[in-house]
Design a protein around this motif. Structure first.
Motif, short mmCIF file in Angstrom:
data_model
loop_
_atom_site.label_atom_id
_atom_site.label_comp_id
_atom_site.label_asym_id
_atom_site.label_seq_id
_atom_site.Cartn_x
_atom_site.Cartn_y
_atom_site.Cartn_z
N VAL A 156 0.54 -1.16 0.06
CA VAL A 156 0.15 -0.05 0.44
C VAL A 156 0.99 1.29 -0.28
O VAL A 156 2.33 1.16 0.39
CB VAL A 156 -0.92 0.40 1.05
CG1 VAL A 156 -1.83 -0.75 1.15
CG2 VAL A 156 0.02 -0.60 2.83
N PRO A 157 0.46 2.25 -0.48
CA PRO A 157 1.60 3.60 -0.38
C PRO A 157 1.61 4.02 0.34
O PRO A 157 2.87 4.51 0.79
CB PRO A 157 0.58 4.26 -1.53
CG PRO A 157 -0.89 3.91 -2.09
CD PRO A 157 -0.66 2.35 -1.95
N MET A 158 0.96 3.90 1.58
CA MET A 158 1.43 4.27 2.55
C MET A 158 2.16 4.26 3.78
O MET A 158 2.64 5.06 3.95
CB MET A 158 0.34 4.48 3.71
CG MET A 158 0.32 5.75 5.03
SD MET A 158 -1.11 5.11 6.09
CE MET A 158 -2.78 6.52 5.34
N MET A 159 2.96 3.36 2.79
CA MET A 159 4.05 2.20 3.82
C MET A 159 5.33 2.72 3.95
O MET A 159 6.13 3.18 4.29
CB MET A 159 4.03 1.23 3.12
CG MET A 159 3.48 -0.40 3.13
SD MET A 159 3.56 -1.94 3.15
CE MET A 159 4.93 -2.56 3.62
N GLN A 160 5.14 4.58 2.37
CA GLN A 160 6.49 5.19 2.39
C GLN A 160 6.16 5.94 3.13
O GLN A 160 7.74 6.98 3.11
CB GLN A 160 6.70 5.46 0.71
CG GLN A 160 6.48 4.38 -0.50
CD GLN A 160 6.59 4.77 -2.47
OE1 GLN A 160 6.46 5.72 -2.42
NE2 GLN A 160 6.11 4.10 -2.46
N LYS A 161 5.67 6.50 3.99
CA LYS A 161 5.78 7.25 4.70
C LYS A 161 5.93 6.63 5.96
O LYS A 161 5.65 7.23 7.09
CB LYS A 161 4.13 7.95 4.88
CG LYS A 161 3.15 9.00 3.47
CD LYS A 161 4.33 10.26 3.82
CE LYS A 161 3.44 10.75 1.96
NZ LYS A 161 4.41 11.83 1.95
N ILE A 162 6.46 5.70 6.19
CA ILE A 162 6.48 5.08 7.69
C ILE A 162 8.32 4.74 7.42
O ILE A 162 8.23 4.38 6.00
CB ILE A 162 6.49 3.85 8.24
CG1 ILE A 162 4.63 3.78 7.78
CG2 ILE A 162 7.17 3.12 9.24
CD1 ILE A 162 4.12 2.56 7.91
N THR A 163 9.40 5.53 7.96
CA THR A 163 10.83 5.34 7.94
C THR A 163 10.98 4.02 8.19
O THR A 163 10.89 3.30 8.72
CB THR A 163 11.52 6.77 8.91
OG1 THR A 163 12.85 7.46 8.52
CG2 THR A 163 11.50 5.79 9.98
N ALA A 164 11.63 4.18 7.16
CA ALA A 164 12.88 3.24 6.80
C ALA A 164 11.98 1.06 6.95
O ALA A 164 12.56 0.05 7.50
CB ALA A 164 13.81 2.60 8.90
N VAL C 4 11.55 11.85 14.75
CA VAL C 4 11.97 12.99 13.85
C VAL C 4 11.74 13.01 12.49
O VAL C 4 10.61 13.40 11.51
CB VAL C 4 13.11 13.01 14.01
CG1 VAL C 4 14.14 14.18 13.15
CG2 VAL C 4 13.68 14.46 15.59
N ALA C 5 12.11 11.63 11.81
CA ALA C 5 11.72 11.05 10.59
C ALA C 5 10.36 10.89 10.49
O ALA C 5 10.02 11.38 9.08
CB ALA C 5 12.68 9.99 9.99
N ASN C 6 9.70 10.33 10.92
CA ASN C 6 8.02 9.92 11.03
C ASN C 6 7.29 11.12 11.01
O ASN C 6 6.64 11.07 10.17
CB ASN C 6 7.93 8.68 12.41
CG ASN C 6 8.42 7.90 11.22
OD1 ASN C 6 8.50 6.66 10.11
ND2 ASN C 6 8.48 6.43 12.56
N THR C 7 7.54 12.17 11.38
CA THR C 7 6.81 13.50 12.04
C THR C 7 7.51 14.09 10.55
O THR C 7 6.88 14.38 9.99
CB THR C 7 7.54 14.33 12.62
OG1 THR C 7 7.49 13.51 14.66
CG2 THR C 7 7.17 15.46 12.46
N LEU C 8 8.72 14.27 9.79
CA LEU C 8 9.08 14.45 8.39
C LEU C 8 8.13 14.06 6.99
O LEU C 8 7.42 14.91 6.61
CB LEU C 8 10.58 15.06 7.95
CG LEU C 8 11.08 15.64 9.33
CD1 LEU C 8 12.44 15.61 8.96
CD2 LEU C 8 10.44 17.22 9.12
N LEU C 9 8.02 13.16 7.56
CA LEU C 9 7.45 12.46 6.43
C LEU C 9 5.83 12.07 6.77
O LEU C 9 4.83 12.59 5.67
CB LEU C 9 7.29 10.39 6.67
CG LEU C 9 8.57 10.71 6.16
CD1 LEU C 9 9.36 8.23 6.67
CD2 LEU C 9 8.75 10.16 4.74
N ALA C 10 4.90 12.14 7.96
CA ALA C 10 3.42 12.48 8.06
C ALA C 10 2.74 14.26 7.58
O ALA C 10 1.90 13.92 7.44
CB ALA C 10 3.69 12.52 9.72
N ALA C 11 4.06 14.92 7.66
CA ALA C 11 3.65 16.85 7.48
C ALA C 11 4.65 16.49 5.54
O ALA C 11 3.82 18.04 5.18
CB ALA C 11 4.70 16.64 8.20
#
Lengths: 237, 237, 237
Positions: A156-164, C4-11
């Motif tokens: 799903v595309p949202m996996m790219q919004k999770i770091t690592a 930090v990285a997840n905050t930036l990605l979410a934004a």
């Protein structure tokens, strides 16, 4: 490291994270597979990475390279190229990373003169030049040994919004290849599918990237064969 | 570091994470307890760890050692032994780690000739040799000063599927020992119980290891005396 | 780094985490903003931090400093002061950090002789001395250029029970300043408000700090203009 280790634990593997060159000779032989991730690369880590990879090759065990942001600096690209020279069993990256590595590996060849190489062609060239299985993550993941190409369609595309998440699936590939070292292409495609199916199942419960991260790991832990078989979409290209 | 710091915050403590030798003289005296965790050990960290531990001893304040994977390499074992030599108030590990440390500490003694030492005997030997309280995590946690042995029976198996829960409880032990430095055995058993009861409460809501991690920290934050007293199971062995 | 990285990605931003001096010349020009966080400071990182900041200034791009625990050691304070000398666009800390930095920056001035400087006065002095926008996190966040002072009133106390929420909002400030580099005060106040409103929305669903962390990131990802406008409370002081 956090999501990588938790992914491996959820899948039933036993992760250990080692940085120091001083530990490679004693520790590496205890591992069934090695994952080298150049994420927050420091110069002092490169000799440890190379040494661990060389030892795995000598021991006849698989190792997997995640060339994070390979094209972002000359330092990083050179480190990745040196690691590619140690013959990883599998290289997994996104399109930009695989294109950067492929161009640099072929710098004296024909293809490098062209700017138009797409990720699949880059993956095939890199696989042929390196002898590694090469996987490219994207909307559809592709895996190739340079000739055969397999596509894994889950995720799903949202996996790219999770770091690592990319780092996590590379480590999962290492665990899968450890279990089936003579079929690294199939093991790689399976790991990508399993992780992405866990993402699909997690997405049914998620309200955003942070809850997706949680539900993905929970789903990976709870994944059963029926759920897998009903969802898996791997095709030959 | 993430789950360790969040565990301490949820329990009401104030964590600070320091790596550099250059900060030890100024920072360490501000701490009420020190937790040294050799997780992803680098050679340059060992002098900082030793220096901080030595300063805590000099100041008469408690410090706690987590000998992560102590037996995995000679480098790691030697670093842990050097730290044991600085007289930790408490050492907390799993069975393999405590056995590895105990054998190495007693290498010239009688017990080391035997391969059959179990974790409890190893813990008692290590406690007597080091003067530290030794805690061994497992299905039942045991805590010993070399003579008295206390068992803490709380917890759920899925906590082992979350990376760094061991590191988190070691840090929590440091916080508990800071509050009651003259009773380190009792403080250690209490910290283990509290963390494991938070795990039990979290397990009631969890669907897998990632949601358990979240609910464990939430439960630790919300833990009240009644819930604790109704669940705690600490026994003398 | 995880939150930090997840905050930036979410934004909607694209984070990359770089440690090595060797990557600064190639990588830094690709960034639209730089966030320097001295959290777990090591001596070898200071030259990389300074070099990256200097390059951003030379390129006319914004950079933001998080002086974590600035007053905890002489080493840390000196590193922070050296970074303040590279003219950050924004400095964001808690009251203690801003007071420590402000006193040290003004050590030869009048104010430093007084022990009574409060966080707002410290922020104004530091802003005037450094030329930076200075933000102080607290029950009410304040942002100042040395003359004008803006207060951002959103947020919930439990956010302080999550490690690195301060680091996360500093990185979000960098992302906001990248989008509006000519209004760094307004961009900073906006980033603080947006993050704190995500915390308020997350708090409606949270049962403790770990679930708040998850719901905060989910809320940040899902934030819409209507929710923002109905909640935002920014005032001039």
């Amino acid at each position: 490291m956090d999501i990588v280790a938790n992914t491996l634990l959820a899948a039933g593997a036993s992760p250990a994270m080692i940085h120091s060159l001083a530990e490679i000779p004693d520790f590496t032989p205890q591992a069934q597979a090695l994952c080298v991730n150049v994420g927050t690369l420091s110069p002092s880590w490169v000799p440890a990475m190379k040494s661990a990879a060389e030892l795995m090759v000598k021991l006849g065990k698989p190792w997997v390279l995640d060339p994070v942001a390979a094209g972002a600096s000359g330092f990083r690209l050179n480190a990745c190229l040196a690691l590619v020279g140690v013959k990883p069993t599998v290289i997994r990256g996104n399109g930009s990373e695989i294109i950067a590595l492929s161009r640099a590996s072929l710098v004296k060849g024909v293809d490098s003169a062209h700017g138009s190489m797409d990720a699949l062609e880059a993956a095939k060239s890199l696989a042929r030049a390196s002898g590694s299985i090469v996987a490219v993550s994207g909307a559809v993941d592709v895996v190739t040994d340079g000739n055969r190409v397999v596509a894994a369609h889950n995720g799903v595309p949202m996996m790219q919004k999770i770091t690592a998440t990319g780092c996590a699936v590379t480590a999962l590939i290492a665990a899968f290849v450890a279990l089936d070292p003579s079929h690294p292409l199939e093991a790689t495609a399976s790991a990508l599918s399993v992780f992405c199916i866990a993402g699909e199942l997690g997405m049914d419960l998620a309200k955003g990237p942070a809850s997706l991260r949680m539900h993905l790991i929970d789903s990976l832990y709870g994944l059963d064969e029926a759920a897998l078989l009903s969802r898996v979409r791997i095709t030959d290209l």
